[in-house]
Design an enzyme around this catalytic site. Structure first.
Site, PDB file in Angstrom:
ATOM      1  N   SER A   1     -12.632  -1.669   1.837  1.00 29.48           N
ATOM      2  CA  SER A   1     -13.669  -2.456   2.204  1.00 29.48           C
ATOM      3  C   SER A   1     -14.366  -2.480   3.425  1.00 29.48           C
ATOM      4  O   SER A   1     -15.489  -3.100   3.888  1.00 29.48           O
ATOM      5  CB  SER A   1     -13.213  -3.988   1.772  1.00 29.48           C
ATOM      6  OG  SER A   1     -12.196  -4.458   2.633  1.00 29.48           O
TER       7      SER A   1
ATOM      8  N   LYS B   1       0.989  -1.133  -0.050  1.00 29.51           N
ATOM      9  CA  LYS B   1       0.015  -0.097  -0.058  1.00 29.51           C
ATOM     10  C   LYS B   1       0.960   1.210  -0.011  1.00 29.51           C
ATOM     11  O   LYS B   1       0.796   2.070   0.857  1.00 29.51           O
ATOM     12  CB  LYS B   1      -0.981  -0.106   1.198  1.00 29.51           C
ATOM     13  CG  LYS B   1      -2.115  -1.188   0.931  1.00 29.51           C
ATOM     14  CD  LYS B   1      -3.302  -0.824   1.776  1.00 29.51           C
ATOM     15  CE  LYS B   1      -4.009  -2.222   1.631  1.00 29.51           C
ATOM     16  NZ  LYS B   1      -3.530  -3.389   2.483  1.00 29.51           N
TER      17      LYS B   1
ATOM     18  N   GLY C   1     -18.444  -9.988   2.616  1.00 33.48           N
ATOM     19  CA  GLY C   1     -18.793  -9.914   1.466  1.00 33.48           C
ATOM     20  C   GLY C   1     -18.927 -11.274   0.369  1.00 33.48           C
ATOM     21  O   GLY C   1     -18.511 -12.290   1.388  1.00 33.48           O
TER      22      GLY C   1
ATOM     23  N   PRO D   1     -11.149  -7.270  -2.408  1.00 31.74           N
ATOM     24  CA  PRO D   1     -11.189  -7.957  -1.008  1.00 31.74           C
ATOM     25  C   PRO D   1     -12.273  -7.580  -0.227  1.00 31.74           C
ATOM     26  O   PRO D   1     -13.327  -6.824  -0.466  1.00 31.74           O
ATOM     27  CB  PRO D   1      -9.812  -7.077  -0.424  1.00 31.74           C
ATOM     28  CG  PRO D   1      -9.972  -5.714  -0.919  1.00 31.74           C
ATOM     29  CD  PRO D   1     -10.682  -5.838  -2.165  1.00 31.74           C
TER      30      PRO D   1
ATOM     31  N   GLY E   1     -15.716 -13.092   2.680  1.00 29.40           N
ATOM     32  CA  GLY E   1     -15.691 -13.915   3.946  1.00 29.40           C
ATOM     33  C   GLY E   1     -15.694 -13.214   5.074  1.00 29.40           C
ATOM     34  O   GLY E   1     -16.708 -12.680   5.445  1.00 29.40           O
TER      35      GLY E   1
END
Ligand code: O7E
Length: 213
Positions: free
Chosen positions: A114, A62, A173, A166, A169
């Protein structure tokens, strides 16, 4: 990166032994391995090289710095065997372009994150981040499986670029929803590596993917 199971394993374990155990169990069911800071800090950067012998590695650092530092980070990741890297876009187009140049295009730019906090700062600028990714020639974007409607929105902005997603689970999602909304790959961590039987969990996901594409 092959596009078969459409699953990218998020290998967020914190020992070389666990990493090897999980990868050996699921290697037939995943297209690539995403390596993030927890494993790099626990096992050392050489784990990137080791895993790249098994599958393509997406190096999830990232990256979020000035262009010169970004370039140096990406050069190190690629020299260790990474096939692609993940960078933040909020640092501006010069910083992301430095990543794209150093990775010869193999960059995924984070858009809307997410987790719940992703709505706070990343969601309001996600469309602009996707447009930036497109304008600098990145390979694709990261978009949330927890909000499939946003995957569909972002797809309209980036056209045929890739979306890796991502949030399947553990974060709530569903693989099929993300893929139907336009994701190319799902990124899955805990639902596989924390499962009693990682191979069965990965196979079940691969079957779900097959039914939904
Ligand atoms: O929830 P899990 O266990 O399936 O893990 C999800 C992985 O995706 C984990 O490595 C986390 O760092 C990453 N991720 C998100 O969960 N949400 C995001 O918005 C972005 C990422 C990410 O990796 O960005 C690059 C793909």
């Amino acid at each position: 990166m092959q596009k078969k199971s459409r699953i990218i394993l998020a290998l967020d374990v914190t020992s070389r032994a666990d990493a090897t155990r999980v990868v050996n169990a699921v290697r037939d069911y995943v297209d690539a391995i995403k390596i993030n800071w927890p494993l790099i800090l626990a096992a050392g950067p050489d784990i990137i090289r080791e895993m790249s012998k098994v599958k393509d590695v997406v190096c999830d650092l990232k990256i979020a710095d000035i262009p010169n530092t970004n370039r140096m980070i990406v050069e190190q990741a690629m020299s260790l065997g990474a096939s692609a890297v993940i960078a933040h876009g909020f640092t501006g187009d010069d910083s992301v372009r430095a990543c794209v140049e150093a990775a010869k295009g193999q960059v995924f730019v984070v858009t809307e994150m997410s987790h719940p906090g992703g709505k706070q700062f990343t969601a309001p600028v996600a469309d602009k981040l996707a447009a930036l990714a497109k304008s600098v020639g990145a390979r694709g974007i990261v978009a949330p499986a927890t909000r499939p409607e946003r995957i569909a929105d972002l797809r309209k902005i980036i056209g045929s670029m890739e979306i890796i997603s991502p949030g399947v689970g553990a974060q709530g999602g569903k693989a099929s929803d993300a893929l139907k909304a336009g994701a190319d790959y799902i990124i899955v961590g805990r639902a596989i590596y924390e499962a009693q039987d990682p191979a069965s969990a990965a196979k079940a996901l691969a079957d779900e993917v097959e039914r939904s594409v």
